[in-house]
Design a protein around this motif. Structure first.
Motif, PDB file in Angstrom:
ATOM      1  N   ASP A  77      -9.681  10.368  -3.372  1.00 50.63           N
ATOM      2  CA  ASP A  77     -10.475   9.983  -4.673  1.00 50.63           C
ATOM      3  C   ASP A  77      -9.514   9.759  -5.743  1.00 50.63           C
ATOM      4  OD1 ASP A  77     -12.583   9.247  -6.637  1.00 50.63           O
ATOM      5  OD2 ASP A  77     -13.768  10.944  -6.124  1.00 50.63           O
ATOM      6  N   VAL A  78      -9.140   8.495  -6.062  1.00 47.82           N
ATOM      7  CA  VAL A  78      -8.048   8.240  -7.129  1.00 47.82           C
ATOM      8  C   VAL A  78      -8.691   7.375  -7.987  1.00 47.82           C
ATOM      9  CG1 VAL A  78      -6.077   7.041  -7.701  1.00 47.82           C
ATOM     10  CG2 VAL A  78      -5.948   8.514  -5.776  1.00 47.82           C
ATOM     11  N   ARG A  79      -8.633   7.729  -9.243  1.00 43.62           N
ATOM     12  CA  ARG A  79      -9.308   7.072 -10.306  1.00 43.62           C
ATOM     13  C   ARG A  79      -8.442   6.810 -11.562  1.00 43.62           C
ATOM     14  NH1 ARG A  79     -15.318  10.594 -10.688  1.00 43.62           N
ATOM     15  NH2 ARG A  79     -15.273  10.918  -8.257  1.00 43.62           N
ATOM     16  N   ASP A  98       0.241  13.265   3.245  1.00 45.74           N
ATOM     17  CA  ASP A  98       1.311  12.580   2.126  1.00 45.74           C
ATOM     18  C   ASP A  98       0.804  11.929   1.012  1.00 45.74           C
ATOM     19  OD1 ASP A  98       3.263  12.962   4.428  1.00 45.74           O
ATOM     20  OD2 ASP A  98       3.500  11.029   4.760  1.00 45.74           O
ATOM     21  N   GLN A  99      -0.391  11.192   1.138  1.00 43.32           N
ATOM     22  CA  GLN A  99      -1.127  10.894  -0.250  1.00 43.32           C
ATOM     23  C   GLN A  99      -1.313  12.033  -1.002  1.00 43.32           C
ATOM     24  OE1 GLN A  99      -4.846   8.715   1.123  1.00 43.32           O
ATOM     25  NE2 GLN A  99      -3.838   8.484   3.356  1.00 43.32           N
ATOM     26  N   LEU A 100      -2.016  12.801  -0.806  1.00 37.66           N
ATOM     27  CA  LEU A 100      -2.136  13.961  -1.825  1.00 37.66           C
ATOM     28  C   LEU A 100      -0.944  14.612  -2.359  1.00 37.66           C
ATOM     29  CD1 LEU A 100      -5.014  16.033   0.378  1.00 37.66           C
ATOM     30  CD2 LEU A 100      -5.068  14.292  -1.620  1.00 37.66           C
ATOM     31  N   GLU A 101      -0.131  14.817  -1.234  1.00 34.13           N
ATOM     32  CA  GLU A 101       1.301  15.484  -1.779  1.00 34.13           C
ATOM     33  C   GLU A 101       2.176  14.499  -2.815  1.00 34.13           C
ATOM     34  OE1 GLU A 101       3.266  16.552   1.826  1.00 34.13           O
ATOM     35  OE2 GLU A 101       1.749  18.234   2.095  1.00 34.13           O
ATOM     36  N   LEU A 102       2.100  13.114  -2.473  1.00 39.35           N
ATOM     37  CA  LEU A 102       2.651  12.211  -3.612  1.00 39.35           C
ATOM     38  C   LEU A 102       2.098  12.354  -4.846  1.00 39.35           C
ATOM     39  CD1 LEU A 102       3.333   9.343  -1.197  1.00 39.35           C
ATOM     40  CD2 LEU A 102       4.986  10.318  -2.445  1.00 39.35           C
ATOM     41  N   ASN A 160       0.225   5.891  -7.631  1.00 38.79           N
ATOM     42  CA  ASN A 160      -0.270   7.086  -7.473  1.00 38.79           C
ATOM     43  C   ASN A 160       0.524   8.217  -8.086  1.00 38.79           C
ATOM     44  OD1 ASN A 160      -2.011   8.792  -5.992  1.00 38.79           O
ATOM     45  ND2 ASN A 160      -0.372   9.038  -4.415  1.00 38.79           N
ATOM     46  N   ARG A 161       1.659   7.987  -8.276  1.00 42.97           N
ATOM     47  CA  ARG A 161       2.507   9.198  -8.972  1.00 42.97           C
ATOM     48  C   ARG A 161       2.652   8.842 -10.576  1.00 42.97           C
ATOM     49  NH1 ARG A 161       7.951  10.039  -7.045  1.00 42.97           N
ATOM     50  NH2 ARG A 161       8.266   7.990  -6.771  1.00 42.97           N
ATOM     51  N   SER A 162       1.839   7.848 -11.093  1.00 44.62           N
ATOM     52  CA  SER A 162       2.221   7.417 -12.531  1.00 44.62           C
ATOM     53  C   SER A 162       1.068   8.411 -13.237  1.00 44.62           C
ATOM     54  CB  SER A 162       2.031   6.131 -12.620  1.00 44.62           C
ATOM     55  OG  SER A 162       0.582   5.655 -12.697  1.00 44.62           O
ATOM     56  N   ASP A 163       1.059   8.061 -14.692  1.00 44.21           N
ATOM     57  CA  ASP A 163       0.248   8.511 -15.343  1.00 44.21           C
ATOM     58  C   ASP A 163      -0.973   7.501 -15.688  1.00 44.21           C
ATOM     59  OD1 ASP A 163       1.590   6.348 -16.786  1.00 44.21           O
ATOM     60  OD2 ASP A 163       1.241   7.477 -18.938  1.00 44.21           O
ATOM     61  N   LEU A 164      -1.358   6.553 -14.849  1.00 44.74           N
ATOM     62  CA  LEU A 164      -2.396   5.745 -14.590  1.00 44.74           C
ATOM     63  C   LEU A 164      -3.592   6.139 -13.819  1.00 44.74           C
ATOM     64  CD1 LEU A 164      -0.738   2.044 -14.461  1.00 44.74           C
ATOM     65  CD2 LEU A 164      -2.540   2.792 -16.344  1.00 44.74           C
ATOM     66  N   THR A 190       0.992  -1.206   0.035  1.00 41.42           N
ATOM     67  CA  THR A 190       0.070   0.035  -0.059  1.00 41.42           C
ATOM     68  C   THR A 190       0.719   1.189  -0.232  1.00 41.42           C
ATOM     69  OG1 THR A 190      -1.839  -1.104   1.166  1.00 41.42           O
ATOM     70  CG2 THR A 190      -1.563   1.161   1.162  1.00 41.42           C
ATOM     71  N   ASP A 191       1.879   1.489   1.085  1.00 39.15           N
ATOM     72  CA  ASP A 191       2.698   2.364   0.941  1.00 39.15           C
ATOM     73  C   ASP A 191       3.322   2.697  -0.223  1.00 39.15           C
ATOM     74  OD1 ASP A 191       1.859   2.902   3.548  1.00 39.15           O
ATOM     75  OD2 ASP A 191       3.292   2.214   4.669  1.00 39.15           O
ATOM     76  N   TYR A 192       4.257   1.742  -0.705  1.00 39.66           N
ATOM     77  CA  TYR A 192       5.190   1.755  -1.697  1.00 39.66           C
ATOM     78  C   TYR A 192       4.584   1.752  -3.122  1.00 39.66           C
ATOM     79  CZ  TYR A 192       9.559   0.862  -4.065  1.00 39.66           C
ATOM     80  OH  TYR A 192      10.550   1.102  -5.024  1.00 39.66           O
ATOM     81  N   TYR A 193       3.882   0.409  -3.450  1.00 41.65           N
ATOM     82  CA  TYR A 193       3.505   0.439  -4.791  1.00 41.65           C
ATOM     83  C   TYR A 193       2.258   0.875  -4.990  1.00 41.65           C
ATOM     84  CZ  TYR A 193       6.951  -3.585  -4.960  1.00 41.65           C
ATOM     85  OH  TYR A 193       8.002  -4.041  -4.923  1.00 41.65           O
ATOM     86  N   TRP A 194       1.276   1.221  -4.425  1.00 44.71           N
ATOM     87  CA  TRP A 194       0.228   2.151  -4.531  1.00 44.71           C
ATOM     88  C   TRP A 194       0.480   3.745  -4.394  1.00 44.71           C
ATOM     89  CZ3 TRP A 194      -4.312   1.172  -7.111  1.00 44.71           C
ATOM     90  CH2 TRP A 194      -5.346   2.055  -6.883  1.00 44.71           C
TER      91      TRP A 194
END
Length: 496
Positions: free
Chosen positions: A307-309, A83-87, A67-71, A58-62
Motif C-alpha cells: 500500500d504505497v501512496r 523486497d518491496q518493503l525492504e527497498l 519507492n525509495r524517494s520522498d514522493l 516496475t522493478d527499477y523505476y517504481w
C-alpha cells in the motif's frame, strides 16, 4: 555462475538467445537485415517482461527508485513481498531478488547489444548498430548511477575473463557511454514513426547524452565542466523537442498519443502475449483476488504491491495551487463498488497515470498485461534539464521560458522573476510523479541534501513501520551477492 558472467557469454554458441528464432547459434545469426533487425528488437525486449512476471520499469523505476524517494510513502501494517518493503524501508540486502533482477536485466541487454555490434561490420546495418550502442549506453548509465562502478564490457567475453574484470573507474564508463550516444546521434533519424514508432532516434540519443552530462555535473562526480556540455547538446535539439510537446498534460499518457509526445519509452501492449506492463499492479495493496478499483478495472484484476501512496503534503500543495498535473497523475480516491446504492468512497492518494481505467476492457488479460508505455525521456525532461544547465551557467533569463511553458500547461502563472534551482526542483517533483525521476534527482543534487530530505520524509511517514533512516549507503543499491560469491576483486558497496 554469476549473473553478469552468464549474460555476457555472447560468444558461447549455446547461450545466445535471440528471440523468436530458435536453434540458431550466434555465429549463424546476423547474416542478413531481417536477422539483425530481430536482434535489435531483442535488445529492446530486455526492458519489457522478457519472459518474467514483471518488467524493467516496475522493478527499477517504481520499486527501486520512486519507492525509495520522498514522493511515495508506505502505509503502516501493509503486507507485500519482502523486497518491496525492504527497498522502501532502507533495509534492502545484497540477497534481494529485485536488485539481482535489475542488475541481470541491464547486463543481459549489454550482452545482446555487444553480440550485435561484434557480429556486424562497421559501415553496414548502421542504423541497427546505432540503436545497439544507444541501448548499451542506456544500460551502463543506469548501472552506474544505481550500483556505482561496474565491469565495462564492449564485446562478447568468456566466463573466466568476465569474472576477472574489475569494477571500472566511472570516468572510463562515462567515456564509453558518451561515445556510444554520440555515434547513435550521428547515425539515426530524428524520430521514427509508423511500424518503427517507439524505436530510438537521434533526438533521444542527444537527450540521453544531455542527461548523462547533467548527472556527471552532480554528485558523486561533481564535474562542473559537464554543465556547458549539457547546454550545448540540449540547444541543438530543443526545436525538435518542441515538436513533441503536448500542451495538455492530461493527454500525454493516453494510448492514442503513445510515441507521439515522448522521446524514448518502454513499449507495452495488452493481449496476453507477455508484452504488457506490470506497473499498475503495484499501485496499492488489495486482496489476493478481485479488484480494489471496481469502477476502473475488470473483476478479476488484482494487485501485487504494497500500500504505497503519494505524499499528502505534496498533494495538498498541488490542490491549493490548482496544478492540473495532480489529477492527471494521481487519484485521491475511488468507489468501492459499481453498485451505486451500496458503494462507499475510499480516500487514498495513488498514482494512476499508467492504469487503464476501463472495466469493460477484455483485451487486458492479467494484472501484468496493461498497455501503457513507460516514458524514459519526454519533452519536459529536456526543458527542465536544459533550464537547469542554463541557470547554473548564468543564463537564468534564457531558462525562464522553458519552466513557464510547463507551469502554464499545469494551469499555473508564469514565474515573476528569473528562475532558480529551487524552481527546477519544485517543477521536477510535480511534473514526474510516478515516473522514477525523483530519487536520482535528489542524489545528483548532493549527498547531504539527499540524505536530509529522505530522512525527514521517512521520519514523517515511517516512524512506526520498522524501517531505518537512510544513510549514505542507501544512495546506491548493493551489488548482488551472487556476483560477489565468485569474485575476489570486487568489494561490496560501503556498509552493505
Amino acid at each position: 555462475m554469476t549473473i553478469m558472467s552468464a549474460l555476457l557469454l555472447g560468444c558461447n554458441k549455446d547461450i545466445i538467445d535471440i528471440a523468436p528464432i530458435e536453434n540458431n547459434t550466434a555465429d549463424a545469426f546476423y547474416q542478413n537485415e531481417i536477422e539483425v533487425k530481430q536482434a535489435i528488437v531483442g535488445v529492446y525486449a530486455r526492458l519489457g517482461r522478457n519472459g518474467t512476471n514483471t518488467d524493467f520499469a516496475t522493478d527499477y523505476y517504481w520499486l527501486a527508485s520512486e519507492n525509495r524517494s520522498d514522493l511515495l510513502y508506505l502505509v503502516e501494517g501493509t503486507s507485500a513481498q519482502n523486497d518491496q518493503l525492504e527497498l522502501r524501508k532502507y533495509l534492502i540486502s545484497p540477497n534481494s531478488g529485485t536488485v539481482s533482477s535489475i542488475f541481470g536485466r541491464l547486463y543481459s541487454l549489454i550482452k545482446d547489444a555487444n553480440s550485435l555490434l561484434y557480429r556486424t561490420k562497421e559501415g553496414e546495418y548502421t542504423r541497427y548498430r546505432a540503436e545497439a550502442r544507444f541501448m548499451r549506453a542506456f544500460a551502463y548509465f543506469e548501472l552506474l548511477r544505481s550500483f556505482g562502478p561496474v565491469a565495462l564490457v564492449t564485446a562478447p567475453i568468456e566466463n573466466k575473463d568476465a569474472i576477472a574484470l574489475p569494477r571500472e573507474d566511472p570516468k572510463v564508463i562515462y567515456a564509453q557511454i558518451i561515445s556510444d550516444l554520440e555515434f547513435a546521434a550521428a547515425n539515426l533519424d530524428k524520430f521514427y514513426t509508423g511500424a518503427d514508432a517507439g524505436r530510438v532516434g537521434s533526438v533521444a540519443a542527444n537527450a540521453l547524452l544531455g542527461q548523462v552530462y547533467m548527472t556527471m555535473a552532480g554528485f558523486p562526480s561533481n564535474d562542473a565542466s559537464a554543465y556547458p556540455k549539457a547546454e550545448t547538446v540540449y540547444a541543438g535539439i530543443i526545436a525538435d523537442v518542441d515538436a513533441r510537446f503536448n500542451p495538455d498534460y492530461s493527454k500525454i499518457f493516453i494510448l492514442a498519443n503513445e510515441n507521439k509526445n515522448d522521446i524514448f519509452s518502454i513499449q507495452f501492449a495488452s493481449g496476453g502475449n507477455n508484452t504488457g506492463s506490470s506497473l499498475p499492479g503495484y499501485i496499492t495493496s488489495s486482496p489476493s483476488s478481485g479488484s480494489p478499483f471496481p469502477e476502473w478495472t475488470y473483476a478479476t484484476y488484482n494487485l501485487q504491491g504494497q500500500d504505497v501512496r503519494v505524499d499528502t503534503m505534496l498533494v495538498n500543495r498541488m490542490k491549493a495551487s490548482g496544478d492540473k498535473r495532480l489529477m492527471a497523475s494521481i487519484d485521491t480516491g475511488y468507489w468501492s463498488s459499481t453498485n451505486v446504492a451500496t458503494r462507499s468512497w475510499v480516500t487514498r492518494n495513488i498514482v494512476t497515470k499508467f492504469l487503464e481505467k476501463d472495466n469493460t476492457n477484455t483485451r487486458i488479460k492479467a494484472w501484468n498485461d496493461f498497455p501503457r508505455n513507460f516514458p524514459i525521456i519526454r519533452p519536459a525532461d529536456v526543458y527542465l534539464y536544459y533550464a537547469e544547465a542554463l541557470i547554473v551557467n548564468g543564463k537564468a533569463g534564457a531558462a525562464k521560458p522553458y519552466i513557464d511553458k510547463l507551469r502554464q500547461r499545469a494551469g499555473l502563472a508564469a514565474l515573476t522573476a528569473g528562475p532558480t534551482i529551487d524552481d527546477i526542483k519544485e517543477e521536477r517533483k510535480k511534473e514526474f510523479i510516478g515516473e522514477g525521476r525523483r530519487f536520482f534527482d535528489l542524489v545528483r543534487w548532493g549527498q547531504a541534501s539527499a540524505i536530509s530530505t529522505l530522512s525527514s520524509f521517512a521520519q514523517h511517514y515511517h516512524s512506526r513501520t520498522n524501517g531505518q533512516l537512510p544513510t549514505a549507503k542507501d544512495l546506491l543499491l548493493p551489488i548482488p551477492q551472487n556476483e560477489l560469491n565468485t569474485r575476489n576483486n570486487w568489494n561490496q558497496n560501503p556498509d552493505y
